[in-house]
Scaffold this active site. Sequence first.
Site, short mmCIF file in Angstrom:
data_model
loop_
_atom_site.label_atom_id
_atom_site.label_comp_id
_atom_site.label_asym_id
_atom_site.label_seq_id
_atom_site.Cartn_x
_atom_site.Cartn_y
_atom_site.Cartn_z
N SER A 96 4.25 3.15 6.77
CA SER A 96 4.22 1.70 6.87
C SER A 96 5.44 1.08 6.21
O SER A 96 6.33 1.77 5.75
CB SER A 96 2.96 1.18 6.19
OG SER A 96 1.81 1.81 6.65
N ASP A 140 -0.01 -7.60 1.54
CA ASP A 140 0.51 -6.22 1.59
C ASP A 140 2.04 -6.23 1.60
O ASP A 140 2.68 -5.87 2.58
CB ASP A 140 -0.05 -5.52 2.83
CG ASP A 140 0.13 -4.02 2.79
OD1 ASP A 140 0.54 -3.50 1.73
OD2 ASP A 140 -0.15 -3.36 3.81
N HIS A 156 0.82 -1.22 0.00
CA HIS A 156 0.00 0.00 0.00
C HIS A 156 0.86 1.27 0.00
O HIS A 156 0.37 2.35 -0.34
CB HIS A 156 -0.98 0.00 1.18
CG HIS A 156 -0.38 0.31 2.51
ND1 HIS A 156 -0.12 -0.66 3.46
CD2 HIS A 156 0.00 1.48 3.07
CE1 HIS A 156 0.40 -0.09 4.54
NE2 HIS A 156 0.48 1.21 4.33
#
Length: 265
Positions: A202, A116, A69
Site C-alpha cells: 500500500s 491512513d 498501516h
Amino acid sequence: MALGRLSSRTLAAMLLALFLGGPALASEIVGGRPARPHAWPFMASLQRRGGHFCGATLIARNFVMSAAHCVNGLNFRSVQVVLGAHDLRRQERTRQTFSVQRIFENGFDPSQLLNDIVIIQLNGSATINANVQVAQLPAQGQGVGDRTPCLAMGWGRLGTNRPSPSVLQELNVTVVTNMCRRRVNVCTLVPRRQAGICFGDSGGPLVCNNLVQGIDSFIRGGCGSGLYPDAFAPVAEFADWINSIIRSHNDHLLTHPKDREGRTN
C-alpha cells in the site's frame, strides 16, 4: 504488505475484514501495465532488508508520504526509503536511498482504517533530477470529482496468487464518489474490467490531473472484483497538515499545491 510486517492489531482488523467481506489492506496492481521507466519520478519504495513492502510519494526533498498501516507497529529504524527506482531486481544508478529520521501520523485508526496517512522524514535530502522529483499535491479541501480519470501505481503482485513484478506497474482508474464517504476516502473503479489494487504494498499514489489525490489504503470484496470500489486516503483533506509538517521541519515544497483551476496558492 506481507502479513509478518503488520502489527497484531492491524492484522486482526485485516483478517476480520476478509472474513466479513469488509475492507482489507491494499494495494497491489491487478490488470495494469508496466510504467515507462521513471515516468513517475515522485514514486518511492519503502523497504526492509532490501525487500519492497509499500509504496510512498516524495512530497519534499526530505519527506515522503505513505499509508499509516504500512508502518504501524514497525521499528522505523528498520525501514529504508528508495527513490529513483523502476526495476526493483536490478542495481539502478538512478536510485537514492535514505533511512527514516522520524514519522508523523494524524490520528490513524487501524480498526476502521481511518486517517491512513503518514509523513516520513528522511535522514537527508533528495537530489532532484530527471528520475527523482517532488509530487504536486492538491490544496486543502480541493478533492477530486466524480468520474475523474486517475492513475494508480505500485510494485505489488499482479494478482492474489501471482508474483510481484520487478518493474513499476500503472493502472487507469475512475473516481466514483457515490460509492464511498467523500471526505473519508477517495474511491475508484475500473469500468467494465476486473482490475484494481490488491493485497500487498500500500501507500502508493493515486494521480488525478497531475495531482496526488490519494494514498492506496484498502479494498472490499477481493482484488479487482469490479463490484466494489478501491479506497484511498484523501490527500486534499490533509493538505494543510502535510504542509505544516514540512514547513516546521526546515524544508519547503518545491512545487506548491494548486486549486482546481491550476492556480498556485
